[in-house]
Design a protein around this motif. Structure first.
Motif, short mmCIF file in Angstrom:
data_model
loop_
_atom_site.label_atom_id
_atom_site.label_comp_id
_atom_site.label_asym_id
_atom_site.label_seq_id
_atom_site.Cartn_x
_atom_site.Cartn_y
_atom_site.Cartn_z
N THR A 63 -7.12 62.93 47.69
CA THR A 63 -8.64 62.27 47.86
C THR A 63 -8.95 61.65 46.65
OG1 THR A 63 -9.14 64.15 49.53
CG2 THR A 63 -10.90 63.20 48.12
N ALA A 64 -8.67 62.08 45.45
CA ALA A 64 -8.91 61.52 44.14
C ALA A 64 -8.54 60.31 44.10
CB ALA A 64 -8.56 62.35 42.92
N LYS A 65 -7.19 59.91 44.53
CA LYS A 65 -6.46 58.75 44.27
C LYS A 65 -7.03 57.60 45.44
CE LYS A 65 -1.69 56.96 43.94
NZ LYS A 65 -0.46 56.98 44.20
N TYR A 66 -7.12 57.96 46.70
CA TYR A 66 -7.37 57.03 47.61
C TYR A 66 -9.03 57.12 48.37
CZ TYR A 66 -2.51 56.45 47.89
OH TYR A 66 -1.21 56.39 47.38
N GLY A 67 -9.72 58.11 47.74
CA GLY A 67 -10.94 58.10 48.25
C GLY A 67 -11.08 59.15 49.41
N ALA A 68 -12.61 59.50 49.83
CA ALA A 68 -12.97 60.68 50.49
C ALA A 68 -12.71 60.12 51.95
CB ALA A 68 -14.29 60.64 50.47
N GLY A 69 -12.66 58.68 52.29
CA GLY A 69 -12.52 58.42 53.52
C GLY A 69 -10.76 58.11 54.02
N HIS A 70 -10.10 58.53 53.16
CA HIS A 70 -8.63 58.20 53.23
C HIS A 70 -8.01 58.93 54.57
CE1 HIS A 70 -4.39 57.62 52.51
NE2 HIS A 70 -4.25 59.14 52.77
N PHE A 71 -8.33 60.27 54.68
CA PHE A 71 -7.76 61.21 55.78
C PHE A 71 -8.60 60.69 56.93
CE2 PHE A 71 -7.08 63.92 52.16
CZ PHE A 71 -5.73 64.06 52.19
N GLU A 72 -9.46 60.18 57.06
CA GLU A 72 -10.18 59.56 58.27
C GLU A 72 -9.63 58.26 58.69
OE1 GLU A 72 -14.66 58.02 59.82
OE2 GLU A 72 -14.46 59.19 58.09
N ARG A 73 -9.28 57.38 57.95
CA ARG A 73 -8.76 56.28 58.29
C ARG A 73 -7.31 56.40 58.75
NH1 ARG A 73 -11.00 54.93 53.36
NH2 ARG A 73 -9.24 55.19 52.25
#
Length: 109
Positions: A63-73
């Protein structure tokens, strides 16, 4: 990495070469077997909660590396892939039924 003076190989090169040789000699089942052994050993040593802790730690790092929306994407992308595969399977299942239908043959005069 560059080669060392004197023609020796780097640690990374030696590791890759060794991994490739082991893979060729023992096949993918070998890695599956040692992976299960390692997982069981780790669970016995640290307990099953350990995997939850390291999973959360890894999730925070991602999450820190790719942002909060990463898992949603990536979830949407995976869901779309599954939907596409289901549609493709349905199409393939329907195709043989069409192929097995006898064609109309007109008598030759």
């Amino acid at each position: 990495m560059a080669r060392k003076a004197g023609g020796g190989m780097t640690v990374a090169e030696a590791g890759r070469m060794g991994g490739r040789l082991v893979s060729e000699k023992y096949g993918p089942e070998f890695y599956e077997k040692i992976g299960k052994k390692g997982g069981s050993s780790t669970a016995n040593k640290y307990g099953p909660e350990f995997f939850g802790r390291i999973g959360k730690k890894g999730g925070r790092a991602v999450t820190a590396k790719y942002g909060a929306g990463h898992f949603e994407r990536i979830g949407r992308k995976g869901g779309q892939k599954v939907a596409d595969l289901i549609e493709r399977a349905k199409t393939l299942e329907a195709a043989p039924e069409e192929e097995t239908q006898p064609e109309e043959v007109t008598p030759a005069e």
